[in-house]
Design a protein around this motif. Structure first.
Motif, PDB file in Angstrom:
ATOM      1  N   ALA A  52      -4.667  -1.487  -3.084  1.00  0.00           N
ATOM      2  CA  ALA A  52      -3.255  -1.939  -2.920  1.00  0.00           C
ATOM      3  C   ALA A  52      -2.855  -2.223  -4.275  1.00  0.00           C
ATOM      4  CB  ALA A  52      -3.074  -3.300  -2.090  1.00  0.00           C
ATOM      5  N   ALA A  53      -1.377  -2.583  -4.337  1.00  0.00           N
ATOM      6  CA  ALA A  53      -1.025  -3.159  -5.501  1.00  0.00           C
ATOM      7  C   ALA A  53      -0.112  -4.671  -5.461  1.00  0.00           C
ATOM      8  CB  ALA A  53       0.131  -2.083  -6.047  1.00  0.00           C
ATOM      9  N   MET A  75       5.124  -1.350  -8.015  1.00  0.00           N
ATOM     10  CA  MET A  75       3.850  -1.340  -7.082  1.00  0.00           C
ATOM     11  C   MET A  75       3.583   0.092  -7.084  1.00  0.00           C
ATOM     12  SD  MET A  75       3.713  -4.701  -4.670  1.00  0.00           S
ATOM     13  CE  MET A  75       5.079  -4.445  -3.988  1.00  0.00           C
ATOM     14  N   PRO A 108      -2.900  -2.952 -10.178  1.00  0.00           N
ATOM     15  CA  PRO A 108      -3.655  -2.608  -9.086  1.00  0.00           C
ATOM     16  C   PRO A 108      -4.692  -3.474  -8.466  1.00  0.00           C
ATOM     17  CG  PRO A 108      -4.601  -1.247 -10.889  1.00  0.00           C
ATOM     18  CD  PRO A 108      -3.331  -2.125 -11.347  1.00  0.00           C
ATOM     19  N   ALA A 115       8.476   4.946  -3.733  1.00  0.00           N
ATOM     20  CA  ALA A 115       7.439   4.568  -4.732  1.00  0.00           C
ATOM     21  C   ALA A 115       7.741   4.655  -6.118  1.00  0.00           C
ATOM     22  CB  ALA A 115       6.151   5.151  -4.295  1.00  0.00           C
ATOM     23  N   ARG A 170      -8.544  -3.160  -7.127  1.00  0.00           N
ATOM     24  CA  ARG A 170      -9.475  -2.231  -6.937  1.00  0.00           C
ATOM     25  C   ARG A 170     -10.741  -2.542  -5.870  1.00  0.00           C
ATOM     26  NH1 ARG A 170      -8.800   1.944 -10.148  1.00  0.00           N
ATOM     27  NH2 ARG A 170      -7.263   1.660 -11.827  1.00  0.00           N
ATOM     28  N   ILE A 194       6.109   2.850  -0.734  1.00  0.00           N
ATOM     29  CA  ILE A 194       5.069   1.535  -0.511  1.00  0.00           C
ATOM     30  C   ILE A 194       5.534   0.945   0.675  1.00  0.00           C
ATOM     31  CG2 ILE A 194       4.965   1.592  -2.962  1.00  0.00           C
ATOM     32  CD1 ILE A 194       7.003  -0.805  -2.989  1.00  0.00           C
ATOM     33  N   VAL A 220      -8.277   2.323  -5.752  1.00  0.00           N
ATOM     34  CA  VAL A 220      -7.282   1.303  -5.498  1.00  0.00           C
ATOM     35  C   VAL A 220      -6.791   0.990  -4.039  1.00  0.00           C
ATOM     36  CG1 VAL A 220      -4.740   0.710  -6.086  1.00  0.00           C
ATOM     37  CG2 VAL A 220      -6.323   1.725  -7.833  1.00  0.00           C
ATOM     38  N   VAL A 244       0.989  -1.270  -0.127  1.00  0.00           N
ATOM     39  CA  VAL A 244       0.052  -0.127  -0.101  1.00  0.00           C
ATOM     40  C   VAL A 244       0.970   1.328  -0.214  1.00  0.00           C
ATOM     41  CG1 VAL A 244      -1.795  -1.104   1.296  1.00  0.00           C
ATOM     42  CG2 VAL A 244      -0.095   0.020   2.401  1.00  0.00           C
ATOM     43  N   LEU A 245       0.340   2.414  -0.422  1.00  0.00           N
ATOM     44  CA  LEU A 245       1.048   3.745  -0.406  1.00  0.00           C
ATOM     45  C   LEU A 245       0.925   4.201   1.032  1.00  0.00           C
ATOM     46  CD1 LEU A 245       2.727   5.421  -2.484  1.00  0.00           C
ATOM     47  CD2 LEU A 245       0.516   6.802  -3.009  1.00  0.00           C
ATOM     48  N   LEU A 276       0.496   2.545  -7.549  1.00  0.00           N
ATOM     49  CA  LEU A 276      -0.319   3.369  -6.584  1.00  0.00           C
ATOM     50  C   LEU A 276      -0.322   4.884  -6.932  1.00  0.00           C
ATOM     51  CD1 LEU A 276       1.140   1.118  -3.581  1.00  0.00           C
ATOM     52  CD2 LEU A 276      -1.449   1.219  -4.680  1.00  0.00           C
TER      53      LEU A 276
END
Length: 263
Positions: free
Chosen positions: A225-226, A150, A215, A145, A217, A121, A223, A115-116, A154
């Protein structure tokens, strides 16, 4: 400014508690590369005076978050409590884990989710198959990031103005000779990621490391997470990453999104 020091301008905010910020900086001084630190090391890495570092370390020791042999300090597993509430509320790791394990089996590669957090990340789930970086990756590991697949997924999911703000205020050093650091080129790359729905980064975070990300969704289209598949340049070509791994990756993120609809 030290990476662990308080955010610029926050000290002037009447709602900002400097002692709390310093205590958190002491905890963040420890990482995979620095699991044990002396008092002077903590002071330097946290960007606070040694006397303050000593008080915070002794307090954390009393609370059970830090242990010491009299010379060096180290975190205890109890610090995991600090992130457990977030991960539990997120519910993402539990939902994603079986999907990540299946993707790892299908590709034979390490698979992760992140996650951001500001301009970084943070890993929240992972299925490693082999060590592919010089730095060990665990839950909670963070990377910038802008230089990760990822991270670009994000960042591309943010409103463009917000992504611009993140990039404008985050340092973007060249981590390798391949790292994109030019703002215009980064902006163009994020636009490409928005349009195609996935990202590939080749040797920008670490030489020889390749990864593809897509991503995950939520029901409302935002979004959450990635997810990425990571491999090495010696084992997989960019063509294989793009033609074989990306389709499986997209199938996986779609399956996770479907599960999230029922959470």
């Amino acid at each position: 400014m030290n990476a662990h020091s308080e955010p610029a301008g926050e000290a002037a905010n009447g709602d900002f508690v400097q002692s709390l910020a310093r205590g958190l900086a002491v905890i963040r001084a420890f990482d995979a590369e620095h699991p044990e630190l002396s008092l002077s090391d903590v002071s330097r890495r946290a960007g606070i005076p040694a006397a303050a570092a000593r008080r915070f370390l002794r307090t954390l020791e009393t609370l059970g978050y830090v242990r010491t042999d009299g010379r060096a300090f180290a975190l205890t597993p109890r610090v995991l409590e600090l992130g457990f509430s977030y991960l539990s509320a997120l519910s993402l790791p539990e939902v994603m884990q079986p999907h990540l394990e299946r993707l790892s089996r299908e590709t034979g590669e390490s698979v992760s989710a992140a996650v951001l957090a500001g301009s970084d990340i943070v890993y929240v789930a992972r299925v490693p198959t082999r060590r592919i970086m010089t730095v060990g990756i665990t839950i909670g590991t963070s990377f910038p990031a802008y230089a990760t697949s990822m991270g670009r997924v994000l960042l591309a999911a943010l409103p463009e103005s917000e992504a611009e703000t993140v990039l404008a205020h985050a340092p973007t050093p060249a981590l390798t000779q391949r790292t994109l650091t030019d703002p215009e080129r980064l902006r163009a790359e994020l636009q490409r990621v928005r349009e195609q729905g996935w990202a590939i980064v080749d040797g920008e975070l670490e030489v020889g490391l390749r990864s593809a990300a897509a991503p995950v969704r939520r029901r409302d289209g935002s979004v959450a997470a990635a997810v990425n598949v990571s491999t090495s340049a010696s084992r997989d070509s960019l063509a294989r990453l793009r033609e074989e791994h990306v389709p499986r990756l997209l199938e996986t993120t779609a399956a996770i999104a479907e599960d999230l609809r029922h959470v």
